[in-house]
Design a protein around this motif. Structure first.
Motif, mmCIF file in Angstrom:
data_model
loop_
_atom_site.group_PDB
_atom_site.id
_atom_site.type_symbol
_atom_site.label_atom_id
_atom_site.label_comp_id
_atom_site.label_asym_id
_atom_site.label_seq_id
_atom_site.Cartn_x
_atom_site.Cartn_y
_atom_site.Cartn_z
ATOM 1 N N MET A 23 0.843 -1.196 0.000
ATOM 2 C CA MET A 23 0.000 0.000 0.000
ATOM 3 C C MET A 23 0.880 1.248 0.000
ATOM 4 N N LEU A 24 0.563 2.230 -0.837
ATOM 5 C CA LEU A 24 1.352 3.439 -0.929
ATOM 6 C C LEU A 24 1.086 4.353 0.261
ATOM 7 N N ASN A 25 2.176 4.982 0.741
ATOM 8 C CA ASN A 25 2.023 5.983 1.791
ATOM 9 C C ASN A 25 1.312 7.216 1.245
ATOM 10 N N ASN A 26 0.399 7.742 2.031
ATOM 11 C CA ASN A 26 -0.195 9.049 1.771
ATOM 12 C C ASN A 26 -0.037 9.847 3.042
ATOM 13 N N GLY A 27 0.670 10.957 2.961
ATOM 14 C CA GLY A 27 0.939 11.689 4.188
ATOM 15 C C GLY A 27 1.668 12.986 3.940
ATOM 16 N N PRO A 28 2.382 13.462 4.964
ATOM 17 C CA PRO A 28 3.026 14.773 4.881
ATOM 18 C C PRO A 28 4.315 14.748 4.073
ATOM 19 N N ILE A 29 4.751 15.930 3.673
ATOM 20 C CA ILE A 29 6.085 16.098 3.118
ATOM 21 C C ILE A 29 7.071 16.071 4.282
ATOM 22 N N GLN A 89 20.545 3.132 -4.674
ATOM 23 C CA GLN A 89 20.681 1.789 -4.093
ATOM 24 C C GLN A 89 19.597 1.466 -3.069
ATOM 25 N N ASP A 90 19.373 2.358 -2.115
ATOM 26 C CA ASP A 90 18.462 2.034 -1.014
ATOM 27 C C ASP A 90 16.996 2.046 -1.424
ATOM 28 N N LEU A 91 16.560 3.105 -2.096
ATOM 29 C CA LEU A 91 15.152 3.207 -2.463
ATOM 30 C C LEU A 91 14.698 2.081 -3.385
ATOM 31 N N PRO A 92 15.449 1.742 -4.448
ATOM 32 C CA PRO A 92 14.989 0.654 -5.329
ATOM 33 C C PRO A 92 14.811 -0.669 -4.608
ATOM 34 N N LYS A 93 15.590 -0.903 -3.574
ATOM 35 C CA LYS A 93 15.523 -2.177 -2.861
ATOM 36 C C LYS A 93 14.370 -2.231 -1.856
ATOM 37 N N GLN A 94 14.087 -1.098 -1.205
ATOM 38 C CA GLN A 94 13.163 -1.153 -0.074
ATOM 39 C C GLN A 94 11.969 -0.202 -0.172
ATOM 40 N N HIS A 95 12.111 0.900 -0.897
ATOM 41 C CA HIS A 95 11.038 1.898 -0.933
ATOM 42 C C HIS A 95 10.934 2.468 -2.341
ATOM 43 N N ALA A 96 10.617 1.624 -3.276
ATOM 44 C CA ALA A 96 10.645 2.017 -4.690
ATOM 45 C C ALA A 96 9.601 3.080 -5.033
#
Length: 280
Positions: free
Chosen positions: A1-7, A88-95
């Motif tokens: 599920m995608l996060n929806n929230g603050p900047i 490196q980090d985002l593609p693996k865990q938080h794409a």
């Protein structure tokens, strides 16, 4: 599920509040969450690996609070951690999440301020040694000659509140003299640390009226507004209730609130957090 929230807006300490203030002035409708890693500040003299570790822990914590988009309002973190996080980090865990920095938006426009083509950059030791501004400005404005000066004493003076005292002027003038001695043609000086706007009046006094002093807050805010227009898929995930929440890794929150309110321009009430809990 995608996060929806603050900047999310992150800094190693309290300097990023100068950027947050500018962002809110331009984009007041959004919710914002600020995190200062004051418990481990300053970042300026730390290694690449340590800065990446600390920054990534803070970024992950902000993701867990629901932030789909995070601004690293810290030049040192942007210089030493952002590329690894993005590639490196985002593609693996938080794409599906995004992390942006402050160096690229500044480099895109800084050349527009100089008539002589000589720009001075004042930053932490980590930012200067990274060479990030040299590379980014060369990419967007190859005709600009960049002169860098590290100011290792400035962040500790600002974080402690000692920058107001006359004794701080010795260190302010010392680094400015070292910068302008590099070239008589410098006509524009970039404050490449989000703490430095609190020294802006003193910096302008010592540099004189012929040299423009440029802060990053309005530049980063305008760049974020443009980013959100170009990425409606992210803009739609940002909540819009006009809320602002402040967190710090320093357990003395009243001390943080006292200093932070001077940066933000209004009273702040923060909450202590341990960002390392739950980190991968």
């Amino acid at each position: 599920m995608l996060n929806n929230g603050p900047i999310g807006v992150f800094d190693s300490g309290i300097g990023g509040l100068t950027v947050l203030r500018s962002i809110i002035e331009q984009l007041p409708e959004y919710d914002y969450l600020y995190l200062g890693d004051n418990g481990r500040a300053p970042y300026g003299n730390r290694s690449f690996n340590t800065i990446h570790q600390y920054t990534w822990e803070c970024v992950q914590w902000m993701f867990r609070q629901g932030c789909p988009l995070i601004i690293l309002a810290c030049n040192t973190a942007s210089a030493k951690a952002l590329r690894t996080i993005q590639q490196q980090d985002l593609p693996k865990q938080h794409a599906e999440e995004r992390v942006l920095g402050v160096i690229r938006p500044t480099a895109e426009v800084i050349g527009q301020y100089s008539k002589t083509g000589h720009v001075g950059v004042l930053g932490t030791k980590g930012t200067v040694q990274s060479g990030s501004y040299l590379l980014e400005i060369a990419h967007f404005a190859p005709e600009i000659k960049v002169h860098q000066q590290a100011c290792p004493m400035w962040v500790p003076l600002i974080e402690s509140g000692e920058y107001k005292n006359d004794g701080a002027d010795y260190y302010i003038k010392q680094y400015l003299d070292q910068l302008v001695n590099q070239s008589e043609s410098i006509d524009t000086v970039l404050l490449a640390c989000t703490h430095y706007p609190l020294l802006e009046d003193k910096i302008k006094t010592y540099l004189g009226a012929d040299i423009k002093v440029i802060g990053q807050g309005d530049i980063v805010a305008a760049s974020l507004a443009d980013y959100l227009q170009r990425h409606p898929e992210m803009e739609q995930r940002l909540t819009k209730n006009g809320t602002r929440r402040f967190f710090t890794t320093m357990d003395d929150t009243p001390e943080f609130d006292n200093h932070a309110s001077q940066f933000f321009g209004s009273t702040i009430t923060s909450t202590f957090t341990d960002v390392r809990e739950g980190c991968a």
